[in-house]
Write a protein that holds these residues in place. Structure first.
Motif: not given
Length: 181
Positions: A86-107
């Protein structure tokens, strides 16, 4: 000339004129199969005419006729036994949710007021660049692993849940809600 030879000549001339009108580059004709043998005995002039000018089987605007082989039947759907996932594996990305990625946030380059929420899979890292030590806080420290080095805060999301990340900028505190699945 018989009508069949005349028709072939018109088709060849039309195809040649169409190729010449397409552009300056010369284009070689597509290979074609020789016509199928007929039951009547052809005359020598018909033999030389039919072998000298083969009839084209298609044009750029009309595809060649379909193969005489039958098309393969589509596979029949199989029924699986057991409980469907019923749920995808936790490392798969969905359209609304990114996968196990590094998200850079330069302030220095980000309008943090516009960033309200993020969604990651477990194992993702939120990298906040250009901030001092101890300034970034989380409301659920049991769900993250946080490290600071040289103006960069790495927040690794190690368990599923919702984490509020508070980032100070310009004498205001901005909260980014991070959903971890």
């Amino acid at each position: 000339m018989n009508p069949q030879s005349l028709r072939r000549l018109v088709v060849v001339l039309t195809a040649t004129a169409g190729v010449a009108a397409c552009g300056a580059d010369a284009v070689s004709p597509l290979p074609v199969q020789p016509p199928a043998p007929t039951r009547s005995t052809p005359t020598p002039s018909a033999i030389s005419a039919s072998t000298a000018v083969p009839a084209p089987t298609g044009s750029p605007s009309r595809p060649p006729p379909a193969s005489t082989r039958p098309a393969a039947a589509p596979p029949t759907p199989s029924r699986t036994t057991g409980t469907p996932r019923t749920t995808p594996p936790p490392t798969d990305a969905t359209p609304a949710c990114l996968g196990a990625v590094r998200y850079d946030l330069p302030l220095a380059e980000t309008e943090i007021e516009l960033l309200k929420s993020l969604c990651f899979a477990t194992g993702a890292v939120l990298r906040i660049q250009g901030i001092g030590p101890g300034l970034v806080t989380v409301d659920r420290p049991e769900l993250v692993s946080q490290q600071y080095e040289a103006g960069v805060v790495d927040i690794r999301f190690v368990r599923p849940g919702t984490v509020a990340v508070t980032i100070p900028k310009n004498d205001r505190e901005h909260t980014v809600t991070v959903v971890v699945r």
